[in-house]
Design a protein around this motif. Structure first.
Motif, mmCIF file in Angstrom:
data_model
loop_
_atom_site.group_PDB
_atom_site.id
_atom_site.type_symbol
_atom_site.label_atom_id
_atom_site.label_comp_id
_atom_site.label_asym_id
_atom_site.label_seq_id
_atom_site.Cartn_x
_atom_site.Cartn_y
_atom_site.Cartn_z
ATOM 1 N N LYS A 669 -8.252 9.847 -1.650
ATOM 2 C CA LYS A 669 -7.835 8.671 -2.812
ATOM 3 C C LYS A 669 -7.967 7.370 -2.295
ATOM 4 N N LYS A 670 -8.540 6.575 -3.162
ATOM 5 C CA LYS A 670 -8.603 5.217 -2.689
ATOM 6 C C LYS A 670 -7.188 4.505 -2.845
ATOM 7 N N LEU A 671 -6.863 3.860 -1.799
ATOM 8 C CA LEU A 671 -5.722 3.104 -1.961
ATOM 9 C C LEU A 671 -5.621 1.881 -1.503
ATOM 10 N N THR A 672 -5.177 0.868 -1.746
ATOM 11 C CA THR A 672 -5.018 -0.516 -1.403
ATOM 12 C C THR A 672 -4.454 -0.554 0.041
ATOM 13 N N TYR A 673 -4.607 -1.620 0.888
ATOM 14 C CA TYR A 673 -3.943 -1.723 2.378
ATOM 15 C C TYR A 673 -2.274 -1.634 1.979
ATOM 16 N N LYS A 676 -1.078 1.885 0.851
ATOM 17 C CA LYS A 676 -1.440 2.911 2.089
ATOM 18 C C LYS A 676 0.053 2.637 2.779
ATOM 19 N N LYS A 677 0.172 1.514 3.438
ATOM 20 C CA LYS A 677 1.287 1.229 3.941
ATOM 21 C C LYS A 677 2.616 1.549 3.581
ATOM 22 N N ILE A 678 2.795 1.303 2.417
ATOM 23 C CA ILE A 678 3.906 1.790 1.809
ATOM 24 C C ILE A 678 4.123 3.308 1.765
ATOM 25 N N LEU A 679 3.129 3.840 1.430
ATOM 26 C CA LEU A 679 3.310 5.415 1.276
ATOM 27 C C LEU A 679 3.567 5.947 2.593
ATOM 28 N N LEU A 888 -22.341 3.268 -2.286
ATOM 29 C CA LEU A 888 -22.836 4.318 -3.073
ATOM 30 C C LEU A 888 -21.945 5.049 -3.959
ATOM 31 N N GLN A 889 -20.776 5.130 -3.440
ATOM 32 C CA GLN A 889 -19.646 5.716 -4.271
ATOM 33 C C GLN A 889 -18.380 4.871 -4.270
ATOM 34 N N ARG A 890 -17.869 4.839 -5.240
ATOM 35 C CA ARG A 890 -16.847 3.872 -5.431
ATOM 36 C C ARG A 890 -15.599 4.422 -4.831
ATOM 37 N N ASN A 891 -14.515 3.691 -4.509
ATOM 38 C CA ASN A 891 -13.043 4.174 -4.282
ATOM 39 C C ASN A 891 -13.004 5.121 -3.126
ATOM 40 N N HIS A 892 -13.711 4.639 -1.705
ATOM 41 C CA HIS A 892 -13.468 5.279 -0.631
ATOM 42 C C HIS A 892 -12.486 4.841 0.156
ATOM 43 N N TYR A 893 -12.314 3.494 0.701
ATOM 44 C CA TYR A 893 -11.578 3.278 1.746
ATOM 45 C C TYR A 893 -10.790 1.865 1.056
ATOM 46 N N SER A 894 -9.518 1.704 1.741
ATOM 47 C CA SER A 894 -8.736 0.201 1.455
ATOM 48 C C SER A 894 -9.549 -0.781 1.737
ATOM 49 N N ASP A 895 -8.952 -1.880 1.501
ATOM 50 C CA ASP A 895 -9.680 -3.197 1.665
ATOM 51 C C ASP A 895 -9.466 -3.770 3.278
#
Length: 943
Positions: A669-673, A676-679, A888-895
């Motif tokens: 799942k795409k997460l912002t930096y 992801k850090k908080i998670l 090509l695909q959306r929502n892959h990696y954080s910023d």
């Protein structure tokens, strides 16, 4: 003036065409340099100490073998070959010995019992694997012990063989144990004796089988003798073996120490579903004499002792006779065919390191890390058949070496019926769990398509008996009984597909297995792009296509989601959290909700890979219904802390497991930096260093690698390595520091091996498979900091925490019908991607590939044809201009994630180029110059 301008435009176009051709054709191809290893002392000096009871009158030669103790001053693994595990001190506990398996039968080295694919005993939750007596588990000794006797123990995972070498001044005894990789029914114990002097040698054998069989010769070869399997008849196994002498040895065979052919047959008393047809166990074997003598006229003698096992007597005998035929043609041919089968597997896949520093004594940790990786690959590969087998039952958490009754219950019946599996059976009873599809299948799919097909088929197959319904049909029945549509797979799947979990909570409330299976199928299709799987029948027993299979799983979740009138979101209520048995149910378990929604999206994905529009008239109603659930699924979230919660009303004090980080990895799942850090920071306190957190460590390893927090990533790698036990790198579900060989620990823990490998490849190698492309990614939070670091000679391309080596490879990655090698060269700051399909013609090449990489301010597109190598050179400018997320695909990696290179099929060329240019304008690129020249040209024509 107009002529001058037109000439200038022409020059621009010609220059651009030339540069484009140069970018495509002038590839920087570098060959991997294999560094020779230093020479090592193969046989270092050792001291021996013989412990003798002072009050005993026994001589040294009569001291029992188990009372002899060696004192070794030197480290193990003296050959410095990461495939070869060596020791002078064999582990005392059998759990720490290697698994020998081929996906059909399996055992531990020198273990008294063998387990076979599909053979279970017990009704319902009492189901467990049948222990079949091993007739080749024989220890060999010199009859007279001398003080100069030395024993060494070698496990070669490259060849799948365990070797014991015992040597004194007069002879060398070499034993080779292996489960044959091609002849799936065969287990072998080869004994080779080489005389060093002109003196006859007497050798004793000790059989450790579970049965005390009387091998007295009789006049009638069909004489029947029955032997009780256990002492107490009310023991859950309660099996009686019929023993027959099939063929008595001739006089010449007795001279050759061939003690005839013997046969054991038993009927398994219980089936998972009562009143079903009982299965049988058939085994043919060569008896090993209790003592034999090697005379000086025979300097070297090799003896083959073979056992064949099957549920069908004809198949068991045919396999035995085939093995004998190979030996008669050439005494070494049986072993050679076994080794060649393993070599085929390793040649096409795996992980290698090629730097001399890796093998130095000063870098023991790097060497051990390499061995852990090889051990992981071996144990995963050995648990799946070599070729496609439509009756393969699946990969249980501990493999085929485990699953039978625990030893402490051999002669004692359990007092209670509750938690039967955990009390009296090992390795989850040999049952198939969600870990096969969530962790093991994605790793196998990266390297071996046939093995992956076997795992996929385990969720569709029929059993060994013809009275079986297919597992697919049973899953449909499971869902129907609960009032839902589609397929509901069991938490623990045994013989028939019913849920044979040990507790009611597991059977009724742990429901995400179907979604895990869908995730495994998606991982397989990302690596292989196998359109036939989608469009054709998946097995001979069923007309179900992959498309129907995935849609039926999606239908289950579509009917399971319920719209909440207050939140206006789709929810799943009343499920059990995590793996442990829970005393209460929760609502909206975040892992279950997200992977259920992902299974709905997987149906759209398999339509796309067959070049169909999910929204065409045939599918639009179903797909829009799925989209409704996908876009409005409830994922519990704390807005104040910006934290995804495990479930509604989650309290961190309530449990010792964590599943929310799985949103990032492996689910993607795409997460912002910040998210992801908080998670990861928030849930790190949930992990138990001495508990059931091994699989979660893989997610944390990848997560902190993405966050560029090297120390934390190394810490979680270290936590994973604490689950390995030396000298043979056996992984346990609980860390070895806490194992105490307790009743709850699972050894040879295959999901742990898979999580270790996948975390390493994704976290430290940066390899990420997406639906239509393969990315090499790298984290960077601060561009200025990285621009400074990349100029340093110490700057690593990828965060490799412990290898301390400059060159290392991932070989044989599957991608859309091609096989790719990725070669990391930290000294030259480059990564090579090689398509070596020309050396591997198995299967059809599905798609021609291209690679997008970034050199300075330029985006370069290079072909990756068969035999091509694309070199990605890294420079300071890379960090400023590389795109931050996949297009090509959306929502892959954080910023904070950057793509170093993207490998994709050539038919997606226009989509990827267009998408790649949409994120950041690359200054002075070829497209801009073409556009400028075209505008000037048109303007001149108009004037």
């Amino acid at each position: 003036m107009r002529i001058v301008i037109l000439a200038f435009v022409s020059i621009i176009i010609c220059v651009e065409i030339g540069l484009s051709e140069q970018n495509i054709d002038n590839l920087n191809i570098k060959k991997v340099k294999f560094v020779n290893r230093k020479s090592f002392n193969k046989y270092p000096q050792i001291r021996h100490r013989l412990l003798v009871n002072k009050n005993s009158n026994n001589s040294i030669s009569n001291v029992r073998r188990r009372d002899r103790q060696k004192v070794i001053n030197l480290p193990n693994h003296w050959d410095k070959n990461p495939f070869l595990f060596q020791t002078y001190n064999e582990p005392e506990h059998f759990h720490l010995l290697p698994q020998l398996s081929n996906g059909f039968i399996g055992t531990l080295v020198k273990n008294e019992s063998i387990h076979a694919n599909g053979l279970y005993n017990g009704v319902g939750e009492r189901s467990h694997r049948v222990r079949i007596p091993s007739m080749t588990a024989v220890k060999v000794y010199f009859s007279i012990y001398t003080d100069n006797e030395i024993s060494t123990y070698h496990f070669d995972c490259r060849k799948g063989v365990y070797i014991i070498e015992t040597k004194n001044n007069e002879a060398v005894i070499t034993q080779r144990f292996y489960v044959h990789r091609r002849l799936k029914n065969i287990i072998v114990n080869e004994i080779r004796v080489e005389l060093l002097t002109a003196t006859a040698i007497s050798i004793d054998t000790e059989n450790v089988t579970m049965l005390e069989l009387n091998h007295e010769m009789t006049n009638s070869p069909t004489n029947l003798n029955q032997y009780s399997y256990f002492n107490q008849m009310d023991n859950p196994e309660n099996m009686t073996y019929e023993h027959r002498v099939i063929k008595e040895p001739t006089m010449s065979q007795r001279v050759e120490m061939n003690d005839g052919i013997y046969y054991l047959q038993a009927t398994i008393p219980h089936t998972e579903i009562p009143n079903k047809r009982q299965k049988e166990v058939h085994t043919y074997y060569t008896n090993i004499p209790a003592k034999f003598v090697i005379y000086p006229d025979t300097r070297v003698k090799t003896l083959h002792f073979i056992q064949s096992i099957d549920s069908d007597g004809f198949r068991a005998r045919n396999a035995y006779e085939e093995a004998i035929r190979l030996i008669q043609q050439d005494p070494n041919s049986l072993y050679v065919s076994h080794v060649s089968a393993w070599e085929d597997i390793w040649q096409n896949s795996g992980f290698t390191m090629i730097n001399q520093a890796t093998y130095s004594d000063s870098n023991q940790e790097s060497f051990k890390l390499a061995q852990r990786l090889y051990s992981s690959f071996y144990n995963l590969y050995s648990s799946v058949p070599y070729s496609f087998d439509n009756q393969f039952y699946g990969v249980s958490p501990a493999g085929l070496a485990y699953g039978g009754l625990k030893r402490e219950f051999f002669n004692n019946s359990p007092n209670t019926q509750s938690s039967f599996n955990r009390q009296v059976s090992e390795g989850y009873g040999g049952h198939i769990t969600y870990t096969q599809d969530l962790w093991i299948l994605p790793v196998i799919s990266l390297f071996n398509q046939d093995m992956a097909k076997n795992i996929l088929n385990s969720r569709l197959r029929r059993g060994l008996n013809t009275d079986h319904v297919t597992v697919y049909e049973q899953a449909r029945s499971n869902a129907d009984q609960e009032g839902f549509q589609g397929l509901r797979y069991a938490w623990e799947q045994g013989d028939y597909g019913i849920d044979v979990s040990s507790t009611e909570d597991e059977r009724k409330n742990k429901i995400h297995t179907s979604a895990d299976i869908s995730f495994g199928v998606r991982s397989y299709l990302r690596a292989t792009h196998n359109r036939e799987y989608v469009l054709q029948s998946l097995s001979s027993d069923s007309q179900v296509r992959g498309e129907d299979f995935i849609n039926q799983i999606a239908q289950y979740w579509n009917s399971r989601f319920q719209l909440d009138s207050v939140s206006n979101l789709y929810e799943i209520k009343g499920v059990s959290f995590g793996e442990k048995t829970q005393s209460r149910l929760v609502d909206n378990d975040i892992f279950t909700n997200y992977i259920a929604a992902l299974s709905l999206d997987t149906y759209k994905y398999i339509l796309r890979i067959t070049d169909r529009d999910p929204y065409d008239s045939r599918n639009v109603q179903t797909v829009r219904d799925y989209d409704e659930k996908i876009n409005r699924v409830k994922l519990p979230y704390d807005n104040l802390r910006q934290l995804y919660l495990e479930y509604d009303n989650f309290n961190s004090q309530q449990n010792g497991e964590t599943w929310a980080p799985y949103l990032n990895y492996p689910l993607g799942k795409k997460l912002t930096y910040a998210e992801k850090k908080i998670l990861y920071d928030s849930y790190s306190s949930q992990l138990q260093t001495d508990g059931k957190s091994l699989l979660a460590y893989s997610s944390f390893l990848v997560g902190y690698s993405e966050l560029n927090e090297d120390n934390k990533a190394r810490d979680y790698l270290s936590r994973i390595t604490n689950h390995f036990s030396e000298p043979f790198m056996i992984m346990s579900e609980y860390p070895n520091s806490n194992s105490a060989l307790n009743s709850q620990n699972t050894f040879n823990y295959l999901p742990g091996y898979a999580a270790f490998v996948s975390g390493f490849i994704a976290g430290f190698c940066g390899v990420r498979y997406q639906d239509f492309q393969l990315d090499l990614v790298y984290p960077s939070e601060n561009f200025a900091e990285y621009q400074a670091q990349v100029s340093s000679s110490q700057f690593p391309v990828f965060k490799q925490p412990a290898l301390n080596t400059e060159n290392w490879n991932i070989t044989g990655l599957m991608f859309r019908g091609n096989r790719l090698d990725i070669i990391y060269d930290l000294r030259s700051k480059s990564v090579e991607i090689r398509n070596r399909r020309a050396n591997d013609q198995s299967g059809q090449v599905d798609d021609m590939l291209e690679v997008i990489s970034y050199e300075g301010t330029q985006m370069i597109v290079k072909p990756l044809r068969i035999g091509d190598t694309v070199t990605i050179s890294l420079s300071t400018e890379l960090w400023s201009y590389a795109p931050k997320r996949s297009r090509l695909q959306r929502n892959h990696y954080s910023d904070n994630m950057h793509i170093l290179a993207t490998v994709y099929p050539i038919q997606y060329n226009n989509q990827i180029l267009k998408a790649s240019n949409s994120g950041k304008i690359l200054k002075y690129n070829s497209i801009s110059l073409y556009l400028l020249a075209f505008v000037i040209f048109i303007r001149q024509l108009v004037e």
